[in-house]
Scaffold this motif. Structure first.
Motif, PDB file in Angstrom:
ATOM      1  N   GLY A  65       0.856  -1.174   0.000  1.00 60.21           N
ATOM      2  CA  GLY A  65       0.000   0.000   0.000  1.00 60.21           C
ATOM      3  C   GLY A  65       0.895   1.227   0.000  1.00 60.21           C
ATOM      4  N   ALA A  66       0.640   2.130   0.898  1.00 63.36           N
ATOM      5  CA  ALA A  66       1.400   3.376   0.958  1.00 63.36           C
ATOM      6  C   ALA A  66       2.670   3.229   1.789  1.00 63.36           C
ATOM      7  N   ALA A  67       3.637   4.111   1.519  1.00 66.92           N
ATOM      8  CA  ALA A  67       4.836   4.269   2.339  1.00 66.92           C
ATOM      9  C   ALA A  67       4.885   5.756   2.696  1.00 66.92           C
ATOM     10  N   GLN A  68       4.150   6.112   3.744  1.00 62.18           N
ATOM     11  CA  GLN A  68       4.043   7.511   4.139  1.00 62.18           C
ATOM     12  C   GLN A  68       5.204   7.874   5.054  1.00 62.18           C
ATOM     13  N   ARG A  69       5.990   8.826   4.608  1.00 63.46           N
ATOM     14  CA  ARG A  69       7.189   9.235   5.331  1.00 63.46           C
ATOM     15  C   ARG A  69       6.892  10.497   6.130  1.00 63.46           C
TER      16      ARG A  69
END
Length: 168
Positions: free
Chosen positions: A46-50
């Protein structure tokens, strides 16, 4: 053995007849068997929110309901290729527990890196050069899922280690 089993079944039937439909519903509502372990083929990144030195990584179940347990493996992907990666040492944070994933369900882990300080090229407090990569390869349930930061930047860290929470 057979007579003991027959006696137990007869006693259960007698209790159900005497107690009425409510007891039958309670017996029928026994807990379901646990779902099978998630397989690599049914999971997608899914997402890789940094956020600073943290990355919130989400995995999505695209298959049948399953259970996911444990911690990810993590590597920096050299030049965006999962075959040219640099494995990182993962320190586990917290206890792992089974996470039930329905079809379309999501599980999350939080990855924490030693931050790069300063602007532009940055520096490491240790004096070492920062490591920068366009993507991560996250290992989960035998899958190697390559992800880039959702903000379009790159991953930067000092050292070769990451702290990771168990999937939840």
């Amino acid at each position: 053995m057979r007579s003991t089993r027959r006696a137990a079944l007869a006693a259960t039937a007698t209790v159900l007849l005497l107690a009425g439909p409510a007891a039958a519903t309670a017996v029928a509502a026994a807990p379901a068997a646990p779902a099978a372990a998630c397989k690599a083929s049914q999971l997608t990144a899914g997402a890789a929110q940094r956020t600073g030195a943290q990355v919130r990584f989400t995995v999505v179940n695209k298959g049948a309901p399953c259970e996911l347990r444990g911690f990810p493996t993590v590597a920096l992907a050299g030049q965006g290729s999962p075959d040219r990666n640099k494995p990182l040492t993962v320190t586990h944070q917290g206890a792992a527990r089974a996470v039930h994933l329905a079809t379309g369900g999501k599980a999350v882990t939080v990855l924490v890196f030693t931050p790069v300080r300063g602007e532009a090229d940055g520096y490491c407090a240790s004096g070492a050069d920062p490591t920068v990569a366009p993507s991560l390869v996250v290992g989960v349930a035998g899958a190697r899922l390559q992800v880039a930061p959702s903000d379009g930047g790159e991953f930067a860290l000092c050292g070769g280690a990451v702290r990771a929470t168990a999937f939840r």
